[in-house]
Structure formats: structure tokens, C-alpha cells
Design a protein around this motif. Structure first.
Motif, short mmCIF file in Angstrom:
data_model
loop_
_atom_site.label_atom_id
_atom_site.label_comp_id
_atom_site.label_asym_id
_atom_site.label_seq_id
_atom_site.Cartn_x
_atom_site.Cartn_y
_atom_site.Cartn_z
N LEU A 137 1.00 -0.92 0.14
CA LEU A 137 0.16 -0.19 0.02
C LEU A 137 0.81 1.19 -0.01
O LEU A 137 0.46 2.37 -0.70
N VAL A 138 1.85 1.29 0.72
CA VAL A 138 2.86 2.33 0.85
C VAL A 138 3.25 2.56 -0.64
O VAL A 138 3.14 3.83 -1.21
N LEU A 139 3.97 1.54 -1.37
CA LEU A 139 4.36 1.84 -2.87
C LEU A 139 3.12 2.33 -3.77
O LEU A 139 3.35 3.33 -4.56
N LEU A 140 1.93 1.91 -3.60
CA LEU A 140 0.75 2.41 -4.37
C LEU A 140 0.41 3.85 -3.95
O LEU A 140 -0.12 4.41 -4.79
N LEU A 141 0.45 4.12 -2.84
CA LEU A 141 0.18 5.56 -2.19
C LEU A 141 1.18 6.70 -2.42
O LEU A 141 0.77 7.77 -2.41
N THR A 142 2.32 6.43 -2.51
CA THR A 142 3.33 7.24 -2.61
C THR A 142 3.88 7.77 -4.23
O THR A 142 3.63 6.89 -4.99
N PRO A 143 4.18 8.67 -4.57
CA PRO A 143 4.58 9.06 -5.99
C PRO A 143 5.59 8.33 -6.61
O PRO A 143 6.58 7.95 -5.79
N PRO A 144 5.50 7.92 -7.93
CA PRO A 144 6.58 6.99 -8.56
C PRO A 144 7.78 7.65 -8.40
O PRO A 144 8.87 7.02 -8.23
N GLY A 145 7.85 9.02 -8.25
CA GLY A 145 9.25 9.44 -8.39
C GLY A 145 10.08 9.25 -6.95
O GLY A 145 11.23 9.13 -6.98
N ALA A 146 9.27 8.98 -5.87
CA ALA A 146 9.75 8.80 -4.75
C ALA A 146 10.57 7.42 -4.59
O ALA A 146 11.55 7.10 -4.04
N PHE A 147 9.68 6.54 -5.15
CA PHE A 147 10.39 5.04 -5.40
C PHE A 147 11.66 5.29 -6.23
O PHE A 147 12.68 4.40 -5.73
N THR A 148 11.85 5.93 -7.15
CA THR A 148 12.95 6.11 -8.01
C THR A 148 14.08 6.41 -7.21
O THR A 148 15.47 6.03 -7.34
N VAL A 149 13.70 7.49 -6.37
CA VAL A 149 15.00 8.13 -5.72
C VAL A 149 15.14 7.24 -4.32
O VAL A 149 16.25 7.02 -3.88
N VAL A 150 14.18 6.66 -3.86
CA VAL A 150 14.60 5.66 -2.69
C VAL A 150 15.10 4.29 -3.04
O VAL A 150 16.05 3.52 -2.19
N VAL A 151 14.95 3.66 -3.96
CA VAL A 151 15.34 2.43 -4.45
C VAL A 151 16.71 2.14 -4.52
O VAL A 151 17.33 1.16 -4.33
N PRO A 152 17.55 3.21 -5.02
CA PRO A 152 19.02 2.93 -4.97
C PRO A 152 19.59 2.63 -3.59
O PRO A 152 20.33 1.99 -3.37
N TRP A 153 18.95 3.59 -2.71
CA TRP A 153 19.43 3.31 -1.30
C TRP A 153 19.07 2.24 -0.56
O TRP A 153 19.69 1.35 0.04
N LEU A 154 17.93 1.51 -1.03
CA LEU A 154 17.44 0.25 -0.52
C LEU A 154 18.26 -0.75 -1.28
O LEU A 154 18.66 -1.81 -0.37
N ILE A 155 18.56 -0.77 -2.22
CA ILE A 155 19.65 -1.77 -3.01
C ILE A 155 21.03 -1.90 -2.33
O ILE A 155 21.72 -2.58 -2.02
N GLY A 156 21.31 -0.63 -2.14
CA GLY A 156 22.62 -0.33 -1.79
C GLY A 156 22.72 -0.81 -0.29
O GLY A 156 23.73 -1.69 0.20
N LEU A 169 24.97 -1.40 -9.07
CA LEU A 169 23.69 -1.18 -9.46
C LEU A 169 23.12 0.20 -8.87
O LEU A 169 22.52 0.78 -9.51
N ALA A 170 23.27 0.16 -7.40
CA ALA A 170 22.51 1.14 -6.83
C ALA A 170 23.37 2.45 -7.22
O ALA A 170 22.59 3.50 -7.23
N VAL A 171 24.71 2.35 -7.51
CA VAL A 171 25.47 3.56 -7.92
C VAL A 171 24.74 4.20 -9.23
O VAL A 171 24.52 5.31 -9.57
N VAL A 172 24.48 2.98 -10.13
CA VAL A 172 23.99 3.32 -11.59
C VAL A 172 22.51 3.85 -11.42
O VAL A 172 22.35 4.98 -12.05
N LEU A 173 21.82 3.34 -10.57
CA LEU A 173 20.40 3.75 -10.45
C LEU A 173 20.48 5.19 -9.78
O LEU A 173 19.41 5.91 -10.24
N ALA A 174 21.14 5.49 -8.81
CA ALA A 174 21.13 6.71 -8.00
C ALA A 174 21.69 7.99 -8.90
O ALA A 174 20.98 8.85 -9.02
#
Length: 260
Positions: free
Chosen positions: A92-111, A249-254
């Protein structure tokens, strides 16, 4: 979006690799998620598609680890209920937050997931040293561990890479048993978190089903094989290689996220 036959074949192979890595090292999404991105999917669509596809990892791991799961279902049921609730919240958090937020957060999650994967054995040793046999709960899970399992479920529903590593470290602190049995329990607990999130995503219309099915079929075979391999082979070289790849991958996505 249309996926051609060549891309489906590559996604099938990526699914095999993801299942193998997920069952042995707990980091399936660091193989499957980049493969879905490489097929041209936007990050959020790739994540939702990956969450559905990873149901195959759970099925294959459960089939391959039946001896290790024997006798564990009584304590796995309450744990799975906790992680299922967490997975639903994460989805639900993923669905309710803007897609741009996921794009910014995911490199940190992967790292972060990659660092946790590198530190996994040390975390398990620390947990073993801090464990008190007199207060351990061999047949269940206490309130503090339950809260931690819920948070791992939330993370798994939102993104999921290294959720298995986190769950394995947690279960090692509360259960005294061989690592292969704890690893099998980890696969089921994280799989239930993934299941409810996948159910949420399936009704959004954003899952690319041909790609999800290709990765899912491959992951069934890979995770079954991984559950057998983990009984006999050390996973250290694979764990280190995947962690280093995850950091790259985290560096590239960041760079892509902040450049955009």
C-alpha cells in the motif's frame, strides 16, 4: 508495452538466477529487478511485476526444502501472519506514494541490501553470541521479534531485495536450529509477505504479465535447485559477487535518478 520472444527468454534465465540466489543468499530481487529494468520497464512497473514473479521463488524453495520445513509449521504460521500483514502495508505504501519517490529511494534500498548481504554472516555470528538459551523461544516468536518481522514484511512488500537476508538474521536470533532449517523458514516467511503485496499489485493493471510469468517459471526451477544446493555448497562466493553487483547497480540507479 510489448515483450518479444528474445526478451522473454532472457527473463526466464534471469528468473532461474533469481530463484537460485534467493534460495541460497536471500537476494533474488537483485537479479530479477535489474533484468526487468533492462527489458525497458519503468521502475515501479518493474517492481510490481517482480513482486508477482517472485511467488515462484517461494513455491520452488518450499518444494526443494521439504525436509528442512518438516516440524516447523506450528511456529511458522504466526510468523507468516505477521509478515503477511507487513507485506500488505508495504504494498500500500508503494501504491500511495509518488513514483518519483520510489525511483529516488530504491538505490538506497539496493545499496543497503547489498551491505547487509555482505555483513550477513557476521550478523548471524553476533546474534548467536548474544542469544540466551534460557530465554530463547524455540516454538514461537516474541513481541520484539514479531515487531521486527512485521517491519521486514513491510520492506518486502515495498521493494524486497535482501528481505530474506534480514529475515534470516532475525530468525537466527530467536530460533536455535541448523542454518538450512532456518533458511527454509525464512523463504516461507518472506514469501507470505510477497504474496499479499503481489495480490495488491495484481489489481492495479500495472503488472506486465508475460514478463512476470517468464521470471516466475524460471524462479521456480532456480529456487528448487538453490534449496538443494544450500545443503551442500558454501554460498560465500555467490553472496559476495551478488553484493558487489548490487552496490554497482545502486550507484548506476542513483546517478539516473538524480540526473533525471
Amino acid at each position: 508495452m510489448i515483450i518479444d520472444a528474445g526478451e522473454l527468454a532472457l527473463l526466464l534465465l534471469a528468473g532461474v538466477g533469481a530463484g537460485l540466489v534467493g534460495a541460497t543468499a536471500g537476494l533474488a530481487s537483485l537479479v530479477s529487478y535489474p533484468a526487468l529494468l533492462a527489458a525497458g520497464m519503468p521502475p515501479v512497473v518493474a517492481n510490481m511485476t517482480n513482486t508477482v514473479a517472485m511467488l515462484g521463488t517461494t513455491a520452488g524453495a518450499a518444494a526443494g526444502a521439504r525436509p528442512e520445513l518438516s516440524g516447523q509449521w506450528r511456529r511458522l504460521l504466526p510468523l507468516c501472519l505477521i509478515t503477511t500483514a507487513g507485506g500488505g502495508c508495504g504494498g500500500l505504501v508503494l501504491l500511495l506514494t509518488p513514483p518519483g519517490a520510489f525511483t529516488v529511494v530504491v538505490p538506497w534500498l539496493i545499496g543497503g541490501a547489498s551491505v547487509v548481504l555482505l555483513a550477513g554472516p557476521r550478523l548471524r555470528r553476533m546474534a548467536e553470541r548474544s542469544k540466551n538459551p534460557e530465554t530463547a523461544a524455540p516454538e514461537g516468536i516474541g513481541p520484539a521479534a514479531g515487531a521486527a518481522a512485521f517491519l521486514v514484511g513491510v520492506y518486502g512488500g515495498y521493494f524486497g531485495a535482501a528481505a530474506g537476508v534480514l529475515m534470516l538474521a532475525l530468525l537466527t536470533t530467536v530460533w536455535t536450529q541448523p542454518l538450512a532449517r532456518t533458511n527454509a523458514a525464512k523463504n516461507i516467511a518472506t514469501g507470505t509477505a510477497n504474496l499479499i503485496a503481489a495480490a495488491v499489485f495484481a489489481f492495479t493493471g500495472r503488472v506486465l504479465w508475460p514478463a512476470a510469468l517468464a521470471v516466475c517459471v524460471g524462479s521456480v526451477a532456480g529456487s528448487w535447485l538453490g534449496s538443494v544446493i544450500v545443503r551442500y555448497l558454501p554460498a560465500t562466493p555467490l553472496r559476495i559477487a551478488i553484493a558487489i553487483g548490487g552496490l554497482v547497480l545502486a550507484v548506476v540507479l542513483a546517478r539516473e535518478a538524480f540526473a533525471g
